[in-house]
Design a protein around this motif. Structure first.
Motif, PDB file in Angstrom:
ATOM      1  N   ALA A  31      -2.851  -3.609   3.386  1.00  0.00           N
ATOM      2  CA  ALA A  31      -3.430  -3.719   4.724  1.00  0.00           C
ATOM      3  C   ALA A  31      -4.628  -2.790   4.894  1.00  0.00           C
ATOM      4  CB  ALA A  31      -2.367  -3.406   5.773  1.00  0.00           C
ATOM      5  N   ARG A  32      -4.516  -1.590   4.377  1.00  0.00           N
ATOM      6  CA  ARG A  32      -5.598  -0.610   4.531  1.00  0.00           C
ATOM      7  C   ARG A  32      -6.790  -0.900   3.628  1.00  0.00           C
ATOM      8  NH1 ARG A  32      -2.444   5.139   5.392  1.00  0.00           N
ATOM      9  NH2 ARG A  32      -1.026   4.357   6.995  1.00  0.00           N
ATOM     10  N   SER A  33      -6.549  -1.578   2.523  1.00  0.00           N
ATOM     11  CA  SER A  33      -7.622  -1.846   1.557  1.00  0.00           C
ATOM     12  C   SER A  33      -8.210  -3.254   1.686  1.00  0.00           C
ATOM     13  CB  SER A  33      -7.095  -1.667   0.135  1.00  0.00           C
ATOM     14  OG  SER A  33      -6.102  -2.635  -0.155  1.00  0.00           O
ATOM     15  N   ASN A  34      -7.554  -4.097   2.480  1.00  0.00           N
ATOM     16  CA  ASN A  34      -7.941  -5.505   2.600  1.00  0.00           C
ATOM     17  C   ASN A  34      -7.856  -6.246   1.270  1.00  0.00           C
ATOM     18  OD1 ASN A  34      -8.435  -5.563   5.391  1.00  0.00           O
ATOM     19  ND2 ASN A  34     -10.416  -4.597   5.077  1.00  0.00           N
ATOM     20  N   LEU A  35      -6.944  -5.800   0.415  1.00  0.00           N
ATOM     21  CA  LEU A  35      -6.652  -6.503  -0.835  1.00  0.00           C
ATOM     22  C   LEU A  35      -5.306  -7.205  -0.661  1.00  0.00           C
ATOM     23  CD1 LEU A  35      -7.588  -3.696  -3.392  1.00  0.00           C
ATOM     24  CD2 LEU A  35      -8.901  -5.760  -2.900  1.00  0.00           C
ATOM     25  N   PRO A  36      -5.117  -8.358  -1.279  1.00  0.00           N
ATOM     26  CA  PRO A  36      -3.835  -9.054  -1.156  1.00  0.00           C
ATOM     27  C   PRO A  36      -2.673  -8.220  -1.721  1.00  0.00           C
ATOM     28  CG  PRO A  36      -5.506 -10.476  -2.159  1.00  0.00           C
ATOM     29  CD  PRO A  36      -6.081  -9.096  -2.097  1.00  0.00           C
ATOM     30  N   VAL A  37      -1.518  -8.335  -1.080  1.00  0.00           N
ATOM     31  CA  VAL A  37      -0.329  -7.600  -1.540  1.00  0.00           C
ATOM     32  C   VAL A  37      -0.017  -7.958  -2.987  1.00  0.00           C
ATOM     33  CG1 VAL A  37       2.155  -7.272  -1.191  1.00  0.00           C
ATOM     34  CG2 VAL A  37       0.651  -7.429   0.778  1.00  0.00           C
ATOM     35  N   SER A  38      -0.152  -9.223  -3.345  1.00  0.00           N
ATOM     36  CA  SER A  38       0.162  -9.628  -4.725  1.00  0.00           C
ATOM     37  C   SER A  38      -0.750  -8.912  -5.722  1.00  0.00           C
ATOM     38  CB  SER A  38       0.029 -11.150  -4.883  1.00  0.00           C
ATOM     39  OG  SER A  38      -1.298 -11.568  -4.589  1.00  0.00           O
ATOM     40  N   ARG A  39      -2.000  -8.718  -5.362  1.00  0.00           N
ATOM     41  CA  ARG A  39      -2.946  -8.005  -6.237  1.00  0.00           C
ATOM     42  C   ARG A  39      -2.544  -6.539  -6.355  1.00  0.00           C
ATOM     43  NH1 ARG A  39      -7.589  -9.571  -8.343  1.00  0.00           N
ATOM     44  NH2 ARG A  39      -9.155  -8.029  -8.921  1.00  0.00           N
ATOM     45  N   ILE A  40      -2.210  -5.915  -5.228  1.00  0.00           N
ATOM     46  CA  ILE A  40      -1.773  -4.513  -5.235  1.00  0.00           C
ATOM     47  C   ILE A  40      -0.537  -4.359  -6.117  1.00  0.00           C
ATOM     48  CG2 ILE A  40      -0.778  -2.659  -3.825  1.00  0.00           C
ATOM     49  CD1 ILE A  40      -3.779  -2.969  -3.368  1.00  0.00           C
ATOM     50  N   GLU A  41       0.416  -5.244  -5.977  1.00  0.00           N
ATOM     51  CA  GLU A  41       1.647  -5.139  -6.770  1.00  0.00           C
ATOM     52  C   GLU A  41       1.384  -5.288  -8.263  1.00  0.00           C
ATOM     53  OE1 GLU A  41       4.205  -7.882  -4.719  1.00  0.00           O
ATOM     54  OE2 GLU A  41       4.741  -6.350  -3.228  1.00  0.00           O
ATOM     55  N   ARG A  42       0.451  -6.174  -8.635  1.00  0.00           N
ATOM     56  CA  ARG A  42       0.093  -6.300 -10.064  1.00  0.00           C
ATOM     57  C   ARG A  42      -0.611  -5.038 -10.543  1.00  0.00           C
ATOM     58  NH1 ARG A  42      -2.331 -12.146  -9.606  1.00  0.00           N
ATOM     59  NH2 ARG A  42      -3.860 -10.776  -8.709  1.00  0.00           N
ATOM     60  N   ILE A  43      -1.448  -4.453  -9.705  1.00  0.00           N
ATOM     61  CA  ILE A  43      -2.122  -3.198 -10.068  1.00  0.00           C
ATOM     62  C   ILE A  43      -1.083  -2.100 -10.286  1.00  0.00           C
ATOM     63  CG2 ILE A  43      -3.583  -1.335  -9.155  1.00  0.00           C
ATOM     64  CD1 ILE A  43      -5.298  -3.594  -7.830  1.00  0.00           C
ATOM     65  N   LEU A  44      -0.105  -2.004  -9.399  1.00  0.00           N
ATOM     66  CA  LEU A  44       0.921  -0.967  -9.514  1.00  0.00           C
ATOM     67  C   LEU A  44       1.761  -1.129 -10.781  1.00  0.00           C
ATOM     68  CD1 LEU A  44       2.122  -0.694  -5.807  1.00  0.00           C
ATOM     69  CD2 LEU A  44       0.497   0.765  -7.030  1.00  0.00           C
ATOM     70  N   ARG A  45       1.930  -2.360 -11.241  1.00  0.00           N
ATOM     71  CA  ARG A  45       2.671  -2.609 -12.487  1.00  0.00           C
ATOM     72  C   ARG A  45       1.796  -2.439 -13.723  1.00  0.00           C
ATOM     73  NH1 ARG A  45       4.360  -7.191  -9.565  1.00  0.00           N
ATOM     74  NH2 ARG A  45       3.014  -8.489 -10.848  1.00  0.00           N
ATOM     75  N   GLY A  46       0.494  -2.246 -13.520  1.00  0.00           N
ATOM     76  CA  GLY A  46      -0.419  -2.134 -14.655  1.00  0.00           C
ATOM     77  C   GLY A  46      -0.724  -3.476 -15.290  1.00  0.00           C
ATOM     78  N   GLY A  47      -0.446  -4.549 -14.564  1.00  0.00           N
ATOM     79  CA  GLY A  47      -0.573  -5.875 -15.144  1.00  0.00           C
ATOM     80  C   GLY A  47      -1.775  -6.679 -14.709  1.00  0.00           C
ATOM     81  N   LEU A  48      -2.645  -6.116 -13.882  1.00  0.00           N
ATOM     82  CA  LEU A  48      -3.797  -6.886 -13.423  1.00  0.00           C
ATOM     83  C   LEU A  48      -4.925  -6.812 -14.438  1.00  0.00           C
ATOM     84  CD1 LEU A  48      -4.970  -8.566 -11.098  1.00  0.00           C
ATOM     85  CD2 LEU A  48      -5.987  -6.460 -10.243  1.00  0.00           C
ATOM     86  N   ILE A  49      -5.317  -7.967 -14.927  1.00  0.00           N
ATOM     87  CA  ILE A  49      -6.426  -8.037 -15.877  1.00  0.00           C
ATOM     88  C   ILE A  49      -7.434  -9.018 -15.313  1.00  0.00           C
ATOM     89  CG2 ILE A  49      -7.112  -8.655 -18.223  1.00  0.00           C
ATOM     90  CD1 ILE A  49      -4.201  -8.093 -19.056  1.00  0.00           C
TER      91      ILE A  49
END
Length: 87
Positions: A31-49
């Motif tokens: 909400a604070r970054s205006n990024l989708p939750v799904s994107r944030i969750e992938r970033i937190l898992r180290g899985g966003l490429i």
């Protein structure tokens, strides 16, 4: 693990730690970054490429921390923080 994989994992782990310390959730960060939750969750898992500089900069800004501190090896971050405190 590749160098980029190490950096993604390190970034995700450090962001998770800061969120936990601040009592925030991935939904709060989204909400604070205006990024989708799904994107944030992938970033937190180290899985966003790819993990983009833009996303990392936005997240670091929301968390009020310099971007380098979310990417640097642990011993480097501690040394720089110690230097800042001494000054």
């Amino acid at each position: 693990m590749t160098n980029s994989g190490i950096l993604r994992a390190r970034f995700g782990e450090r962001v998770k730690t800061l969120l936990r310390d601040a009592g925030l959730t991935s939904a709060d960060l989204a909400a604070r970054s205006n990024l989708p939750v799904s994107r944030i969750e992938r970033i937190l898992r180290g899985g966003l490429i790819p993990l983009t500089l833009r996303d990392m900069s936005i997240i670091a800004g929301v968390l009020g921390t310099p971007l380098w501190s979310l990417l640097a090896p642990s011993d480097v971050a501690a040394a720089v923080i110690a230097i800042q405190i001494i000054k």
